[in-house]
Design a protein around this motif. Structure first.
Motif, PDB file in Angstrom:
ATOM      1  N   LYS A   5      51.652  27.287  -0.023  1.00 42.29           N
ATOM      2  CA  LYS A   5      51.495  26.212   0.958  1.00 42.29           C
ATOM      3  C   LYS A   5      51.680  24.866   0.265  1.00 42.29           C
ATOM      4  O   LYS A   5      51.435  24.727  -0.919  1.00 42.29           O
ATOM      5  N   ARG A   6      52.100  23.910   1.033  1.00 37.53           N
ATOM      6  CA  ARG A   6      52.253  22.551   0.508  1.00 37.53           C
ATOM      7  C   ARG A   6      50.933  21.801   0.653  1.00 37.53           C
ATOM      8  O   ARG A   6      50.110  22.113   1.515  1.00 37.53           O
ATOM      9  N   TYR A   7      50.783  20.810  -0.160  1.00 36.77           N
ATOM     10  CA  TYR A   7      49.588  19.960  -0.107  1.00 36.77           C
ATOM     11  C   TYR A   7      49.420  19.372   1.294  1.00 36.77           C
ATOM     12  O   TYR A   7      48.326  19.330   1.836  1.00 36.77           O
TER      13      TYR A   7
END
Length: 79
Positions: A5-7
């Motif tokens: 997942k991205r930040y």
């Protein structure tokens, strides 16, 4: 840590989670009445104003750390 997942996937939900958090009732507690190992988010107040917010896996020991007279134990230990 983010495992694919991205930040921004996490931070984009922060306003929603904060709104949910602030509508929860505040619970007053006595350190001797807390189950050992109970986790939670806590707020320290001074003159009715919040001065510190923390998160812990053990409320009982963390609170004791805040009120112990040692600069090594917690942010408010010497206050």
């Amino acid at each position: 840590m983010f495992e694919g997942k991205r930040y921004s996937d996490y931070t984009s939900n922060a306003p929603k989670f904060f709104s949910e958090l602030v509508i929860e009732p505040l619970l007053k507690f006595r350190v001797d009445k807390i189950d050992h190992g109970r986790s939670g988010i806590y707020i320290l107040y001074e003159n009715g104003l919040p001065v510190y917010v923390g998160r812990t896996r053990n409320l009982q020991s963390r609170f004791r750390a805040h009120v112990t007279q040692s600069h090594n134990s917690a942010s408010f230990a010497l206050k």
